[in-house]
Motif scaffolding. Structure first.
Motif, PDB file in Angstrom:
ATOM      1  N   PHE B1028       0.827  -1.165   0.090  1.00 23.07           N
ATOM      2  CA  PHE B1028      -0.028   0.039  -0.155  1.00 23.07           C
ATOM      3  C   PHE B1028       0.732   1.166  -0.031  1.00 23.07           C
ATOM      4  CE2 PHE B1028      -2.969  -2.827   2.184  1.00 23.07           C
ATOM      5  CZ  PHE B1028      -4.146  -2.675   1.448  1.00 23.07           C
ATOM      6  N   GLY B1029       0.402   2.268  -0.714  1.00 22.42           N
ATOM      7  CA  GLY B1029       0.839   3.639  -0.561  1.00 22.42           C
ATOM      8  C   GLY B1029      -0.110   4.439   0.484  1.00 22.42           C
ATOM      9  N   ARG B1030      -0.077   5.709   0.227  1.00 16.21           N
ATOM     10  CA  ARG B1030      -1.181   6.501   0.818  1.00 16.21           C
ATOM     11  C   ARG B1030      -2.564   6.020   0.630  1.00 16.21           C
ATOM     12  NH1 ARG B1030      -0.811  10.820  -1.757  1.00 16.21           N
ATOM     13  NH2 ARG B1030      -2.700  10.461  -2.831  1.00 16.21           N
ATOM     14  N   ALA B1031      -3.112   5.851   1.773  1.00 16.71           N
ATOM     15  CA  ALA B1031      -4.781   5.324   1.641  1.00 16.71           C
ATOM     16  C   ALA B1031      -5.564   6.263   2.579  1.00 16.71           C
ATOM     17  CB  ALA B1031      -4.946   3.972   2.149  1.00 16.71           C
ATOM     18  N   SER B1032      -6.647   6.698   2.262  1.00 17.38           N
ATOM     19  CA  SER B1032      -7.351   7.569   2.980  1.00 17.38           C
ATOM     20  C   SER B1032      -8.862   7.274   2.835  1.00 17.38           C
ATOM     21  CB  SER B1032      -7.136   9.218   2.462  1.00 17.38           C
ATOM     22  OG  SER B1032      -5.734   9.307   1.955  1.00 17.38           O
ATOM     23  N   VAL B1033      -9.612   7.784   3.605  1.00 19.44           N
ATOM     24  CA  VAL B1033     -11.126   7.922   3.635  1.00 19.44           C
ATOM     25  C   VAL B1033     -11.514   9.174   3.881  1.00 19.44           C
ATOM     26  CG1 VAL B1033     -13.257   7.308   4.735  1.00 19.44           C
ATOM     27  CG2 VAL B1033     -11.225   5.561   4.712  1.00 19.44           C
ATOM     28  N   PHE B1034     -12.373   9.650   2.905  1.00 20.16           N
ATOM     29  CA  PHE B1034     -13.130  11.111   3.205  1.00 20.16           C
ATOM     30  C   PHE B1034     -14.539  11.008   3.245  1.00 20.16           C
ATOM     31  CE2 PHE B1034      -9.234  11.409   0.419  1.00 20.16           C
ATOM     32  CZ  PHE B1034      -8.452  12.385   1.026  1.00 20.16           C
ATOM     33  N   ASN B1035     -15.011  11.905   4.164  1.00 18.85           N
ATOM     34  CA  ASN B1035     -16.508  11.815   4.385  1.00 18.85           C
ATOM     35  C   ASN B1035     -17.460  12.720   3.334  1.00 18.85           C
ATOM     36  OD1 ASN B1035     -16.058  14.360   5.527  1.00 18.85           O
ATOM     37  ND2 ASN B1035     -16.396  13.839   7.666  1.00 18.85           N
ATOM     38  N   VAL B1036     -16.980  13.099   2.251  1.00 19.63           N
ATOM     39  CA  VAL B1036     -17.516  13.634   1.076  1.00 19.63           C
ATOM     40  C   VAL B1036     -17.200  12.888  -0.383  1.00 19.63           C
ATOM     41  CG1 VAL B1036     -18.015  15.952   2.205  1.00 19.63           C
ATOM     42  CG2 VAL B1036     -15.733  15.288   0.834  1.00 19.63           C
ATOM     43  N   ASP B1052       3.792   8.534  -1.752  1.00 22.14           N
ATOM     44  CA  ASP B1052       4.368   8.520  -0.586  1.00 22.14           C
ATOM     45  C   ASP B1052       4.411  10.043   0.238  1.00 22.14           C
ATOM     46  OD1 ASP B1052       5.879   9.676  -2.416  1.00 22.14           O
ATOM     47  OD2 ASP B1052       7.689   8.786  -1.888  1.00 22.14           O
ATOM     48  N   GLN B1053       3.340  10.795  -0.444  1.00 21.37           N
ATOM     49  CA  GLN B1053       3.188  12.256  -0.300  1.00 21.37           C
ATOM     50  C   GLN B1053       1.910  12.235   0.645  1.00 21.37           C
ATOM     51  OE1 GLN B1053       4.362  15.169  -2.633  1.00 21.37           O
ATOM     52  NE2 GLN B1053       6.326  13.802  -3.360  1.00 21.37           N
ATOM     53  N   VAL B1054       1.662  13.397   1.286  1.00 18.43           N
ATOM     54  CA  VAL B1054       0.561  13.533   2.025  1.00 18.43           C
ATOM     55  C   VAL B1054      -0.336  14.592   0.948  1.00 18.43           C
ATOM     56  CG1 VAL B1054      -0.824  14.828   4.113  1.00 18.43           C
ATOM     57  CG2 VAL B1054       1.256  13.501   4.399  1.00 18.43           C
ATOM     58  N   PHE B1055      -1.531  14.090   1.059  1.00 18.50           N
ATOM     59  CA  PHE B1055      -2.387  15.050   0.022  1.00 18.50           C
ATOM     60  C   PHE B1055      -2.698  16.365   0.979  1.00 18.50           C
ATOM     61  CE2 PHE B1055      -7.140  15.811  -0.874  1.00 18.50           C
ATOM     62  CZ  PHE B1055      -6.810  16.513  -2.023  1.00 18.50           C
ATOM     63  N   ALA B1056      -2.437  17.237   0.068  1.00 18.38           N
ATOM     64  CA  ALA B1056      -2.555  18.836   1.071  1.00 18.38           C
ATOM     65  C   ALA B1056      -3.532  19.607   0.471  1.00 18.38           C
ATOM     66  CB  ALA B1056      -1.316  19.400   0.802  1.00 18.38           C
ATOM     67  N   ALA B1062     -10.945  11.983   6.517  1.00 21.95           N
ATOM     68  CA  ALA B1062     -11.363  11.669   7.962  1.00 21.95           C
ATOM     69  C   ALA B1062     -10.471  10.738   8.649  1.00 21.95           C
ATOM     70  CB  ALA B1062     -12.856  10.984   7.575  1.00 21.95           C
ATOM     71  N   LEU B1063      -9.697   9.967   7.977  1.00 24.78           N
ATOM     72  CA  LEU B1063      -8.492   9.037   8.202  1.00 24.78           C
ATOM     73  C   LEU B1063      -7.791   8.744   7.390  1.00 24.78           C
ATOM     74  CD1 LEU B1063      -8.601   5.823   7.972  1.00 24.78           C
ATOM     75  CD2 LEU B1063     -10.687   5.953   8.953  1.00 24.78           C
ATOM     76  N   SER B1064      -6.512   8.420   7.653  1.00 23.69           N
ATOM     77  CA  SER B1064      -5.590   8.413   6.457  1.00 23.69           C
ATOM     78  C   SER B1064      -4.386   7.321   7.149  1.00 23.69           C
ATOM     79  CB  SER B1064      -4.833   9.635   6.273  1.00 23.69           C
ATOM     80  OG  SER B1064      -4.006   9.642   5.002  1.00 23.69           O
ATOM     81  N   SER B1065      -4.133   6.493   6.288  1.00 22.01           N
ATOM     82  CA  SER B1065      -3.091   5.650   6.872  1.00 22.01           C
ATOM     83  C   SER B1065      -1.649   6.056   6.993  1.00 22.01           C
ATOM     84  CB  SER B1065      -2.828   4.232   5.804  1.00 22.01           C
ATOM     85  OG  SER B1065      -1.917   4.645   4.762  1.00 22.01           O
ATOM     86  N   SER B1066      -0.899   5.416   7.766  1.00 17.06           N
ATOM     87  CA  SER B1066       0.658   5.708   7.875  1.00 17.06           C
ATOM     88  C   SER B1066       1.095   5.514   6.432  1.00 17.06           C
ATOM     89  CB  SER B1066       1.208   5.000   8.785  1.00 17.06           C
ATOM     90  OG  SER B1066       1.024   3.603   8.653  1.00 17.06           O
ATOM     91  N   LEU B1067       2.078   6.392   6.075  1.00 14.35           N
ATOM     92  CA  LEU B1067       2.782   6.024   4.612  1.00 14.35           C
ATOM     93  C   LEU B1067       3.754   5.360   4.740  1.00 14.35           C
ATOM     94  CD1 LEU B1067       2.950   9.998   4.148  1.00 14.35           C
ATOM     95  CD2 LEU B1067       1.408   8.555   3.059  1.00 14.35           C
ATOM     96  N   PRO B1068       4.201   4.697   3.490  1.00 13.89           N
ATOM     97  CA  PRO B1068       5.100   3.615   3.362  1.00 13.89           C
ATOM     98  C   PRO B1068       6.221   3.861   4.340  1.00 13.89           C
ATOM     99  CG  PRO B1068       4.539   4.368   1.358  1.00 13.89           C
ATOM    100  CD  PRO B1068       3.779   5.250   2.223  1.00 13.89           C
TER     101      PRO B1068
END
Lengths: 485, 1205
Positions: B1028-1036, B1052-1056, B1062-1068
């Protein structure tokens, strides 16, 4: 000891015929004999001698009851119990010799003064019988020779909740079966497609709240509870098919259900499942029989005019009175109307005039209509509330704004038809209209009398619950013989 | 009963000669055959009730009964001669009783006497026996000890158990019995596929571990507790009691031992260092109906409440029908009227009112404040602050000479009154102004109040009132002044000065009597002369802060009440009124003058000066000139100065008041619930003549009935002692009653089929030894309810088939022998919960406020149904209004909950059929089930839909013929709906769920208890193979362009972006399955977006995002099953494309709840989904939904769906 004594009908052993009889959908008088037989089978023969009794305890005068319940406590002094002396002592304090230290409600009980109020309404005698009636009841005056006015009713209850509960169930506190439930239990109905006990409450009427347990079955099986007919498209709870399901669809669905049930039945005989099958057949029949009974399109103009203009207003007292007659014609055993709004603690003259405008014509029309159709002789019509009102003023005695508090010590009601002596009055109050002077009739006596007219000995229609036998009249009640034909 | 014996011999000869010989051989059993007759027919006049006893004969005690019974000699027994007599003056029972004894019963009595008239005491009041396990022939049919007892009785009658029920039937039966819900298809499959010997045991354990178990058990207990969300009687307002319901659920789920369950509910408040939860349990005692109707007599209803508590206690826990003994000695059981009131006395001892408040929302006392953790902390801090407050020393006046002190005191004046009443101006209808010391005064009627403009003081604010009054007589009760809307009708909220029995009482009240501070003078005030009165209050919220002054002197007072935890304001009547109060007794013919209101505490000196300035000043000056001032006088002066002059004190008072105000604010916001709290002083209890509140006879003390074992003297003689006495292992009733109750829960009927009556009028146990054995075992194993229930369902008796032959039906129509499994319609709650579960609509959450499903709109007292979730909660959460309970539940025989009920009726009526055919809940559920199966299988798969629908609703496979019936109904309905598009639109518009016809496909995401997981299912299965790389959940739901920008951010970067996840996994370096704690409650109101960078290393069904119950469509799932799959609520959608193995791919799925649109994106490019358009939906699809819905609506009414089989 068999469990049947305790009142929990096992579904086992419930034959289809017993189902028809038992669920308030049965074949008339079979109900009682069936009930008695059941008890005999159960080894409980206390209500009958060895297998001797089947059918009524004695010959019935009435086959059905229409109870026009006037909820809130109509003022007998201004309607039915003519008290000219009260007008003479108007404004004077209620003498202690009359009050005799009896309890008052918390509403006027702490009032510093209790001024007497004469009725502002004129009374006159009517019919050959010469019954005294208030000017507020011009139509009722027209049935003076058909009715028996009882001026000596009394109760122990001093507030609405306990009062209505008492007259409907024989106990001031919740938990007992209502009169209609008792009769459904005892008598069943003469129409398979309609409930044996139907209740109608005037729509959109304020006043003291009514509660559904007033027509509940208490500890009797729930099938005996009153079925409330509502005004509007669903007279019985969820009677109509849901939107989008027409009767052909419904028929197909029920046919499929029936086929599945019969496939199951082929696996093994099962009276419980047979009961279920007939339950759905009856439900389907009710879907047409109930709309038929509430549809007054076929009534003649004369009949509609007799009841008055509100007859076309669904849910009005007038419309309900006409429906009551239609239900009675179709074999419903106990029809209970409720009309709230008789609780005139203040503004009595205006309030009472309004109440009478809503009920006088239709109540009288019902009696006349039944009579014209030859049904009055076996239909008992009862007009009564839960208690009366005080002869003294609650709050300020100030012109036409006076009110009267609850008064359990005496009140008036009337009955007609079904074996009641017509054109009579019974019982007297003292000249102040405060205490009963002659021939007291307790609420339990009224209940005993109604049951008597239906061929039931009120002491013998009992039900075993929590280790003892219960009856509508508790351990009291005397049939009021002098008012019977 | 002495004469007529001579005819007996002859009569007996005639009567008995035929039958006697044949019958004599059969042994008559006293318990079974004789006592029921004696009890039912004779005890009314010859039983325990001494008041009604005739001829001084009693037949309930052996010794006394043998006056008329001669063992072995029926001819010589007067009992026999009297029941046989045909003389109306002789025969018993007398004809006017309407009772009679049948020929068979007469024979039984004669036989019994002939056989020696063996007498036994009533079994239920005797100690339990220690039965041995009976032996049985068919040992292979014994699963546990229960079977030994049942089977040995069957074998003695040449009968045996039926064959075992099918596994499908069994899992359906036990899942309903233990959880109140149907098994899911995967649960059924799991059980069918489990051929381990303990498969059923494992199933039972799983069900008992489920939270649904506690809900099922609580649903049953709510009848016993007469639970209702409203007060009942006539006005029937809402009340706040549901936290107690949730306590019950927790108690069952944690398997609280039954004795503790009983003790906490009866007397949790009396346990040492009782926790809030233990006090909350006692709400049980307060769940009876309560009254508010105007003008009711308060004491009448208070007595009714105590009566209800007492009777509920007796019925629920001991199977005693106590009610009879309220008015007279029990007619059948050895319980006297006095004993009734001795038990009553245990429940009498709380500070309650017989009426709740009409004008305010005060919770009737006693109460428990349910503070949350934050509130508890705040209260703790503020209370410790208050404790630390010390009154500053009077530094400014220290060392001042008496003269100087007096001088300053007399010169310093406090603020003027905020209101002075001018009795020339006021005066009501009959209020005549009179004169007092040259000042105007009012003479009061007692009915007409004089209203002031001020007086709305808070409980932490000091205030005072001074006045002169003249009472014409010694008043038993009179309202002098008050600030309140009414007396009982407002729980007296506010404050008041009354005359009671000639004394003055001053009170500050939230709800009378349990939440108030109140003091009363010891002395009676003089009558027929003017008296100066002052009432001062220091804002301390304690009784000692209230002072009453009579003629300038502080009066000695007794503290009447000293607990005030809530506001005294609100509810109306916000200003002071003099001389009268709504429905209270006014100050009739009393006079008042010089009425002044102060927003501060008057000092003693000021009050004295008001009464007689000249005299007080003179006296003080004399004292001062004579010698040193007394300590008392000096402290009076100091008090005056501190209250009125000192700056130091001013600051101190302000600080104190502000801290108190803060504390009050926290407490006022806390919700309260009715509970039990024992009064320190026992309330007097009396025998009441015929049970009437106002007819007191002898006074009684708390005690337990003599027929039962005495209470251990070490126990306190209060409710706690009573509860412990009752749960003593040797108590003859409690364990038997409990075991019987649970037997009824599992087998439909109790071993004693009158669970409400274990007395002489009750049914005898069908298996007395089994009852005792179970009770012994239950107690010996720590009153373990789960263990007891498991024992029952593990028995062969439970696992039999319910199919019955005609012969057996004839032999045992009521199934007392249990030669087959019982069969009956499920309770109302289960019927509704069943269709909610089957349709997938069930909102499976625990606890919380009651909810309002559709049917409440059709109730006699209609309420507006909830929107959304409240429609789909389990039925035990349905709002219960006593005056108009949920009508479908009522039609299906739910208890009314006016009084304690331990058994429901089971009746059958067409009204039930109408409710289940046409009730909106059932109609909608049918449609939801149809949609669910169509989504799952596609409209082509008619066989699969028919099969699943039948299985979901009956738990078994349909036969070929059954499938045929379903298919043919479907096709007929399909043709019909295809021809009637308007009917489709209407039918699919029933209910709020997923409104196809009106607004397209609205999505709904059921809530579940699972936390989000990345990379695996909750059980650790379905592992994602890869990285996995970045994985996130958004509530919209993201738009296409937003997805593009999301995809452009490297793995491997944070979405800005503006939209925060709403939650985001730790990055690689990641790739291991990850669980996100406390994400179960993430809110998705508009929709959602799931994002992940993935590099699958193998094809397969690996999970990406997971928040779902395995096998259920109750949440969210994004995985690689069959390519790329997204499950959102009841939608299962496949993407057009899937990530390629071995490559990094950016995967997104979005769901827009409003439009119902579901979309996939791979590397920012659209990859399919569902874009519904109601107008574009074909008539065929809609007709198919409607047709399957009508099939489901039919099947919901199928016997096997609604009946325990």
């Amino acid at each position: 000891m068999n469990l049947k004594c305790t009142g929990f009908d096992p579904e086992w052993g419930m034959s289809r015929r017993r189902f028809l009889n038992g669920f308030g959908m049965g074949m008339g008088a079979i109900g009682l004999s069936d009930l008695l037989r059941t008890e005999t089978q159960a080894g409980d023969v206390s209500n009958v001698t060895d297998g001797a009794l089947s059918g009524m305890h004695h010959a019935a005068k009435a086959k059905r009851v229409i109870f026009l319940f006037q909820s809130g406590g109509p003022s007998q002094i201004d309607l039915l119990d003519h008290k000219p002396h009260l007008n003479k002592v108007h404004g004077q304090q209620l003498p202690d010799s009359v009050r005799q230290g009896q309890r008052l409600t918390g509403m006027s009980g702490n009032q510093s003064s209790l001024p007497l109020v004469g009725s502002p309404f004129k009374f006159a005698q009517h019919g050959e019988s010469g019954q005294w009636l208030s000017e507020l009841l011009p139509h009722t005056a027209g049935i003076a020779d058909d009715m028996c006015i009882v001026n000596s009713m009394y109760t122990e209850a001093i507030n609405h909740g306990p009062g209505v509960t008492f007259i409907q169930t024989g106990s001031q506190f919740p938990g007992r079966p209502s009169m209609g439930a008792w009769l459904s239990y005892g008598l069943g109905t003469a129409n398979q497609n309609l409930p044996s006990f139907v209740v109608m409450v005037t729509k959109n009427k304020g006043g003291q709240p009514l509660v559904s347990r007033l027509w509940g079955s208490g500890f009797l099986p729930a099938k005996h509870q009153g079925v409330r007919f509502r005004s509007g498209k669903d007279p019985v709870l969820y009677l109509n098919n849901p939107e989008g399901i027409d009767s052909a669809s419904r028929k197909r669905m029920l046919d499929a259900l029936d086929q599945l049930h019969h496939l199951q039945l082929e696996q093994q005989p099962d009276p419980q499942l047979e009961t279920r099958i007939s339950q759905y057949e009856l439900a389907f029949k009710m879907q047409s029989s109930v709309p038929e009974v509430v549809d007054v399109a076929g009534e003649s103009k004369e009949t509609l005019d007799l009841y008055g203009p509100d007859v076309n207003k669904p849910g009005s007292y007038t419309a309900n009175c006409l429906l009551a007659r239609r239900l009675a014609e179709r074999g419903v055993r106990f029809i209970q109307l409720y009309h709230p709004g008789w609780d005139q603690h203040g503004g009595l003259p205006g309030g009472l005039r309004n109440q009478c405008r809503e009920t006088d014509q239709a109540s009288a029309a019902l009696v006349k209509d039944l009579k014209q159709r030859g049904m009055l002789e076996d239909t008992l019509v009862v007009w009564a509330g839960e208690f009366g009102r005080t002869n003294y003023c609650q709050g300020q005695l100030n012109g036409n704004q006076f009110g009267r508090d609850h008064h359990p010590r005496c009140y008036s009601m009337w009955m007609a038809g079904g074996g009641i002596k017509p054109g009579t009055s019974y019982g007297k109050t003292d000249e102040y209209g405060y205490n009963i002077a002659e021939d007291r009739v307790h609420v339990h006596d009224l209940q005993a009398t109604i049951m008597h007219l239906l061929g039931i000995d009120h002491e013998r229609l009992t039900y075993r619950h929590q280790g003892r036998r219960y009856r509508l009249t508790d351990v009291h009640g005397e049939v009021v013989k002098p008012i019977l034909v | 009963m002495r004469k007529a014996s001579f005819i007996v011999a002859f009569y007996l000869h005639c009567f008995l000669s035929v039958a006697f010989a044949q019958q004599l051989q059969k042994k008559v059993d006293f318990d079974r055959d004789i006592r029921p007759i004696l009890s039912d027919r004779c005890y009314i006049c010859h039983g325990p009730d001494s008041g009604a006893r005739e001829a001084e004969l009693r037949l309930d005690l052996q010794e006394a009964a043998f006056d008329v019974i001669v063992p072995g000699e029926p001819e010589a027994s007067e009992l026999v001669s009297r029941i046989l007599s045909d003389d109306v003056d002789e025969v018993m029972p007398p004809p006017e009783s309407n009772l009679s004894v049948s020929a068979k019963e007469k024979q039984l009595i004669s036989d019994w006497i002939a056989q020696g008239a063996t007498w036994k005491k009533h079994w239920a009041f005797e100690q339990r026996s220690q039965p041995d396990l009976p032996t049985v022939a068919s040992v292979d049919r014994v699963a546990n000890q229960i079977d030994n007892f049942l089977l040995s009785k069957l074998e003695s009658q040449d009968l045996s158990y039926s064959k075992l029920a099918s596994r499908e039937k069994l899992i359906r039966r036990v899942t309903f019995d233990l959880t109140g819900l149907p098994p899911t298809l995967s649960e059924i499959d799991g059980f069918l596929g489990d051929d381990s010997p303990d498969a059923f045991g494992k199933l039972v354990d799983r069900l008992m571990r489920s939270n649904h178990y506690g809900q099922r058990m609580a649903s049953d207990w709510m009848d016993v507790a007469r639970y209702s969300d409203t007060y009942g009687y006539q006005v029937d307002r809402d009340r706040y009691v549901w936290p107690w319901r949730d306590w019950v659920i927790r108690a069952f789920n944690s398997n609280m031992p039954y004795d503790q369950f009983v003790i906490e509910q009866l007397a949790g408040d009396l346990l040492p260092e009782a926790t809030d939860d233990q006090i909350l349990a006692t709400t049980f005692n307060r769940l009876h109906p309560q009254k508010v109707e105007g003008g009711s007599v308060e004491e009448e209803f208070r007595i009714e409440y105590v009566v209800d508590r007492t009777q509920t206690f007796a019925t629920a826990f001991m199977g005693l029908t106590l009610e009879c003994a309220r008015c007279h000695d029990h007619k059948y059981d050895p319980l006297t009227q006095k004993e009734y009131y001795q038990l009553f006395s245990y429940f009498n001892n709380i500070d309650e009112s017989g009426l709740y408040s009409y004008f305010t929302s005060s919770v009737p006392t006693p109460t428990l404040a349910l503070l949350n953790d934050e509130q508890k902390k705040q209260v703790g801090v503020l209370q410790s602050q208050l404790e630390k407050f010390a009154e500053p020393k009077l530094t400014g006046y220290r060392g001042l000479a008496d003269a100087a002190l007096l001088d300053i005191a007399l010169k310093s004046k406090g603020r003027d009154p905020i209101e002075m009443v001018d009795f020339n101006v006021v005066g009501g209808r009959n209020t005549k102004t009179t004169d007092h010391r040259g000042r105007p005064a009012a003479k009061l009627t007692g009915d007409d109040a004089i209203a002031l403009k001020t007086g709305d003081f808070k409980r932490h604010a000091p205030f005072s009132v001074s006045l002169s009054l003249n009472t014409p007589d010694l008043k038993q009760r009179a309202v002098v002044f008050h600030r309140s809307r009414a007396w009982t009708d407002a729980g007296s909220r506010g404050y008041q000065l009354l005359i009671e029995d000639g004394k003055l009482s001053a009170s500050l009240i939230h709800f009378w009597p349990g939440n108030a501070i109140s003091v009363k003078t010891r002395q009676v005030i003089p009558v027929k002369r003017w008296v100066d009165i002052a009432v001062t209050y220091d804002g301390s919220i304690s009784a000692k802060g209230i002072s009453i002054f009579i003629d300038g002197k502080r009066a000695d007072v007794d503290v009447v009440k000293d607990k005030l935890t809530k506001n005294i304001t609100g509810g109306g009547g916000n200003t002071i009124a003099i001389g009268a109060r709504f429905r209270d007794r006014g100050f009739t013919n009393g006079e008042v003058a010089s009425f002044e209101v102060f927003d501060r505490q008057l000092s003693d000196l000021e009050v004295g000066l008001k009464h007689d300035e000249e005299q007080v000043v003179n006296a003080l000056q004399q004292l001062q000139s004579a010698a040193e001032m007394s300590d008392a006088v000096r402290s009076m002066l100091v008090q005056h100065l501190t209250l009125n002059v000192s700056d130091e004190h001013d600051g101190y008072r302000k600080q104190l008041a502000s801290t108190r105000a803060q504390l009050c604010n926290v407490l006022d916001r806390a919700t309260e619930i009715m509970v039990m709290r024992e009064l320190p002083q026992t309330k007097d209890s009396f025998v009441l003549q015929r049970g009437e509140y106002n007819h007191r006879l002898e006074q009684v003390n708390a005690a337990t009935p003599a027929v039962l074992p005495a209470m251990n003297e070490a126990l306190p003689n209060n409710r706690l002692g009573l509860a412990k006495w009752m749960t003593d292992p040797n108590h003859p009733l409690t364990a038997r009653v409990a075991v019987n109750h649970y037997w009824q829960l599992i087998f439909g009927d109790g071993i004693v089929r009158t669970p409400e009556d274990f007395g002489r009028q009750g049914a005898l146990p069908t298996h007395p030894q089994l009852l005792d054995w179970l009770a012994n075992d239950f107690v010996a194993h720590g009153w373990d309810v789960k263990r007891l229930l498991k024992q029952m369902v593990m028995s062969t008796a439970y696992r039999q088939s319910s199919v019955v032959s005609e012969e057996l039906l004839k032999i045992d129509p009521d199934n007392e022998l249990l030669a087959r499994a019982p069969s009956y319609r499920w309770p109302a709650e289960m019927l509704r919960d069943n269709v909610l579960a089957a349709s997938g609509l069930l909102v499976d959450e625990m606890g919380g406020p009651p909810v309002k499903p559709y049917e409440l709109a059709a109730s006699f007292k209609p309420s507006t149904p909830d929107k959304g979730e409240g429609l789909y909660r389990r039925s035990l959460y349905t709002y219960w209004k006593r005056t108009g309970p949920a009508p479908v539940m009522m039609a299906l025989d739910a208890a009314k909950r006016d009084v304690c009920r331990v058994k429901r009726e089971r009746t059958s009526s067409p009204l039930q059929a109408l409710a289940m055919l046409n009730g909106p809940q059932f109609v909608e559920a049918g449609r939801a089930l149809s949609q669910r199966l169509l989504t799952q299988h596609g409209s082509e798969a008619e066989d699969a839909i028919a099969n699943d629908m039948f299985r979901i609703l009956t738990s078994r496979q349909p036969s070929k013929q059954e499938t045929e019936v379903i298919r043919s109904l479907y096709s007929a309905q399909y043709d019909h709906f295809l021809a009637h598009p308007q009917a489709v639109q209407e039918y699919l518009s029933n209910g709020q769920f997923g409104d196809y016809a009106k607004s397209g496909i609205e999505l709904r995401l059921p809530r579940n208890q699972h936390d989000f997981r990345l990379g695996s299912a909750p059980n650790g299965q379905e592992r994602f193979a890869g990285e996995f790389g970045r994985a996130s959940v958004f509530n919209v739901p993201f738009s296409e362009s937003e997805v593009k920008s999301l995809a452009s951010v490297p793995r491997d970067q944070v979405f800005a972006g503006d939209l925060k996840p709403a939650l985001s996994s730790s990055l690689p370096p990641a790739g291991e399955p990850e669980k996100f704690e406390k994400t179960a409650d993430l809110e998705f109101s508009k929709g959602l977006t799931l994002e992940a960078w993935v590099k699958p290393t193998a094809a397969g069904a690996g999970r990406i995002w997971d928040k779902i119950t395995p096998g259920k469509a109750d949440g969210l799932l994004l995985d690689l099953y069959g390519g790329l799959r997204f499950i959102c609520g009841d939608r299962v959608i496949m993407a057009d494309r899937a990530p390629v193995t071995g490559q990094w791919t950016h995967v997104v799925s979005t769901a827009d709840f409003k439009s119902g649109q579901i979309r996939f994106y791979l590397n920012g490019e659209a990859a399919g989904g569902v874009i519904p358009n109601p107008n574009a939906m074909s008539n065929e699809s809609l007709a198919s939904i409607a047709a399957w819905a009508s099939v489901a609506n039919m099947l919901i009414n199928h016997d096997e769906c609604v009946t325990k089989r």
